[in-house]
Write a protein that holds these residues in place. Sequence first.
Motif, PDB file in Angstrom:
ATOM      1  N   MET A   1       0.840  -1.185   0.000  1.00 52.75           N
ATOM      2  CA  MET A   1       0.000   0.000   0.000  1.00 52.75           C
ATOM      3  C   MET A   1       0.881   1.244   0.000  1.00 52.75           C
ATOM      4  O   MET A   1       1.888   1.306   0.703  1.00 52.75           O
ATOM      5  CB  MET A   1      -0.908  -0.011   1.223  1.00 52.75           C
ATOM      6  CG  MET A   1      -1.822   1.169   1.307  1.00 52.75           C
ATOM      7  SD  MET A   1      -2.954   0.954   2.697  1.00 52.75           S
ATOM      8  CE  MET A   1      -3.905   2.404   2.503  1.00 52.75           C
ATOM      9  N   ALA A   2       0.518   2.214  -0.785  1.00 51.50           N
ATOM     10  CA  ALA A   2       1.294   3.453  -0.910  1.00 51.50           C
ATOM     11  C   ALA A   2       1.276   4.235   0.402  1.00 51.50           C
ATOM     12  O   ALA A   2       0.263   4.295   1.095  1.00 51.50           O
ATOM     13  CB  ALA A   2       0.729   4.309  -2.035  1.00 51.50           C
ATOM     14  N   SER A   3       2.414   4.849   0.718  1.00 55.23           N
ATOM     15  CA  SER A   3       2.473   5.686   1.916  1.00 55.23           C
ATOM     16  C   SER A   3       1.620   6.941   1.702  1.00 55.23           C
ATOM     17  O   SER A   3       1.276   7.302   0.573  1.00 55.23           O
ATOM     18  CB  SER A   3       3.919   6.096   2.217  1.00 55.23           C
ATOM     19  OG  SER A   3       4.347   7.127   1.351  1.00 55.23           O
ATOM     20  N   ILE A   4       1.310   7.618   2.788  1.00 56.09           N
ATOM     21  CA  ILE A   4       0.551   8.863   2.692  1.00 56.09           C
ATOM     22  C   ILE A   4       1.320   9.879   1.852  1.00 56.09           C
ATOM     23  O   ILE A   4       0.728  10.682   1.128  1.00 56.09           O
ATOM     24  CB  ILE A   4       0.183   9.413   4.083  1.00 56.09           C
ATOM     25  CG1 ILE A   4      -0.824  10.559   3.962  1.00 56.09           C
ATOM     26  CG2 ILE A   4       1.422   9.839   4.856  1.00 56.09           C
ATOM     27  CD1 ILE A   4      -1.449  10.961   5.288  1.00 56.09           C
ATOM     28  N   PHE A   5       2.650   9.831   1.893  1.00 55.72           N
ATOM     29  CA  PHE A   5       3.455  10.760   1.103  1.00 55.72           C
ATOM     30  C   PHE A   5       3.344  10.445  -0.392  1.00 55.72           C
ATOM     31  O   PHE A   5       3.259  11.351  -1.217  1.00 55.72           O
ATOM     32  CB  PHE A   5       4.911  10.733   1.549  1.00 55.72           C
ATOM     33  CG  PHE A   5       5.144  11.272   2.944  1.00 55.72           C
ATOM     34  CD1 PHE A   5       4.194  12.017   3.619  1.00 55.72           C
ATOM     35  CD2 PHE A   5       6.339  11.025   3.590  1.00 55.72           C
ATOM     36  CE1 PHE A   5       4.418  12.508   4.894  1.00 55.72           C
ATOM     37  CE2 PHE A   5       6.582  11.515   4.866  1.00 55.72           C
ATOM     38  CZ  PHE A   5       5.625  12.254   5.518  1.00 55.72           C
ATOM     39  N   THR A   6       3.333   9.169  -0.734  1.00 52.90           N
ATOM     40  CA  THR A   6       3.148   8.790  -2.138  1.00 52.90           C
ATOM     41  C   THR A   6       1.775   9.240  -2.622  1.00 52.90           C
ATOM     42  O   THR A   6       1.619   9.684  -3.763  1.00 52.90           O
ATOM     43  CB  THR A   6       3.340   7.275  -2.322  1.00 52.90           C
ATOM     44  OG1 THR A   6       4.694   6.949  -1.978  1.00 52.90           O
ATOM     45  CG2 THR A   6       3.053   6.833  -3.746  1.00 52.90           C
TER      46      THR A   6
ATOM     47  N   ILE B   1       0.252  11.901  -1.634  1.00 50.27           N
ATOM     48  CA  ILE B   1       0.379  13.350  -1.898  1.00 50.27           C
ATOM     49  C   ILE B   1       1.081  13.555  -3.237  1.00 50.27           C
ATOM     50  O   ILE B   1       0.638  14.374  -4.063  1.00 50.27           O
ATOM     51  CB  ILE B   1       1.128  14.055  -0.748  1.00 50.27           C
ATOM     52  CG1 ILE B   1       0.270  14.061   0.519  1.00 50.27           C
ATOM     53  CG2 ILE B   1       1.510  15.491  -1.146  1.00 50.27           C
ATOM     54  CD1 ILE B   1       0.985  14.509   1.778  1.00 50.27           C
ATOM     55  N   ILE B   2       2.166  12.836  -3.482  1.00 51.63           N
ATOM     56  CA  ILE B   2       2.887  12.927  -4.760  1.00 51.63           C
ATOM     57  C   ILE B   2       1.936  12.668  -5.925  1.00 51.63           C
ATOM     58  O   ILE B   2       1.959  13.381  -6.932  1.00 51.63           O
ATOM     59  CB  ILE B   2       4.048  11.909  -4.810  1.00 51.63           C
ATOM     60  CG1 ILE B   2       5.131  12.280  -3.796  1.00 51.63           C
ATOM     61  CG2 ILE B   2       4.633  11.801  -6.219  1.00 51.63           C
ATOM     62  CD1 ILE B   2       6.123  11.151  -3.522  1.00 51.63           C
ATOM     63  N   ASN B   3       1.095  11.651  -5.791  1.00 44.90           N
ATOM     64  CA  ASN B   3       0.168  11.253  -6.859  1.00 44.90           C
ATOM     65  C   ASN B   3      -1.097  12.111  -6.907  1.00 44.90           C
ATOM     66  O   ASN B   3      -1.981  11.855  -7.717  1.00 44.90           O
ATOM     67  CB  ASN B   3      -0.205   9.783  -6.708  1.00 44.90           C
ATOM     68  CG  ASN B   3       0.968   8.868  -6.933  1.00 44.90           C
ATOM     69  OD1 ASN B   3       1.941   9.228  -7.595  1.00 44.90           O
ATOM     70  ND2 ASN B   3       0.910   7.672  -6.370  1.00 44.90           N
ATOM     71  N   ARG B   4      -1.179  13.084  -6.002  1.00 43.85           N
ATOM     72  CA  ARG B   4      -2.333  14.004  -5.921  1.00 43.85           C
ATOM     73  C   ARG B   4      -3.627  13.274  -5.589  1.00 43.85           C
ATOM     74  O   ARG B   4      -4.712  13.718  -5.928  1.00 43.85           O
ATOM     75  CB  ARG B   4      -2.510  14.822  -7.194  1.00 43.85           C
ATOM     76  CG  ARG B   4      -1.297  15.613  -7.713  1.00 43.85           C
ATOM     77  CD  ARG B   4      -0.637  16.450  -6.647  1.00 43.85           C
ATOM     78  NE  ARG B   4       0.240  17.481  -7.192  1.00 43.85           N
ATOM     79  CZ  ARG B   4       1.549  17.380  -7.352  1.00 43.85           C
ATOM     80  NH1 ARG B   4       2.178  16.263  -7.045  1.00 43.85           N
ATOM     81  NH2 ARG B   4       2.244  18.399  -7.820  1.00 43.85           N
ATOM     82  N   GLU B   5      -3.496  12.149  -4.885  1.00 47.86           N
ATOM     83  CA  GLU B   5      -4.672  11.418  -4.418  1.00 47.86           C
ATOM     84  C   GLU B   5      -5.260  12.086  -3.186  1.00 47.86           C
ATOM     85  O   GLU B   5      -6.447  11.933  -2.903  1.00 47.86           O
ATOM     86  CB  GLU B   5      -4.298   9.965  -4.107  1.00 47.86           C
ATOM     87  CG  GLU B   5      -3.872   9.183  -5.326  1.00 47.86           C
ATOM     88  CD  GLU B   5      -3.253   7.845  -4.971  1.00 47.86           C
ATOM     89  OE1 GLU B   5      -3.316   7.413  -3.799  1.00 47.86           O
ATOM     90  OE2 GLU B   5      -2.679   7.215  -5.880  1.00 47.86           O
ATOM     91  N   ILE B   6      -4.410  12.754  -2.421  1.00 51.52           N
ATOM     92  CA  ILE B   6      -4.851  13.560  -1.286  1.00 51.52           C
ATOM     93  C   ILE B   6      -4.143  14.909  -1.391  1.00 51.52           C
ATOM     94  O   ILE B   6      -3.065  15.004  -1.984  1.00 51.52           O
ATOM     95  CB  ILE B   6      -4.565  12.880   0.079  1.00 51.52           C
ATOM     96  CG1 ILE B   6      -3.082  12.604   0.267  1.00 51.52           C
ATOM     97  CG2 ILE B   6      -5.378  11.602   0.232  1.00 51.52           C
ATOM     98  CD1 ILE B   6      -2.736  12.063   1.649  1.00 51.52           C
TER      99      ILE B   6
END
Length: 130
Positions: A1-6, A8-13
Motif C-alpha cells: 500500500m502506498a504511503s501517505i506521502f506517495t 500526496i505525490i500522486n495528488r490522491e490527497i
Amino acid sequence: MASIFTRIINREIPGYIIAEDDRYIAFLDISPLVLGHTLVIPKQEVDYIFNLEDDALAGLMVFAKKVAKAVEKAVPCKRIGVSVIGLEVPHTHVHIVPMNSADDVNFTRAKLSPSKEALAEVAEKIRKHL
C-alpha cells in the motif's frame, strides 16, 4: 500500500506543495512543530534514508537546501533545523524546521494545528522565495 506521502505525490490527497521536480517534492507538515515546518522527500518510496542510492541521497539534500533557504526567507527565524527521524511514515523524509530556539525541533512536544488558510498562506510565502 502506498504511503501517505506517495498519495500526496500522486495528488490522491491534498498537500501544501512548496517545490517539486522529477525526483523530489517538498510540502508543509500539516501538524508542524512551528509554522513553516516542511517535509522534503524523494518521490521514490524508500522507507529508510540510508537505503537510498548515493546519488538519490545527495540529490535529496541539495533539493532540501534549496527549500530550506526559501523557508528561511519566508518565515522569521534564526536558522533552519534539519532532522531525519523516519518513524512516523515509512517513506524517507527530511524535516526542515524554522528555529528560534532548540525547543523548536523538539519532536516530543505537542504539534500545532494551523488552519488551512494559515498553511496556504505560509506555503505561498515560501514558494515566492524559490
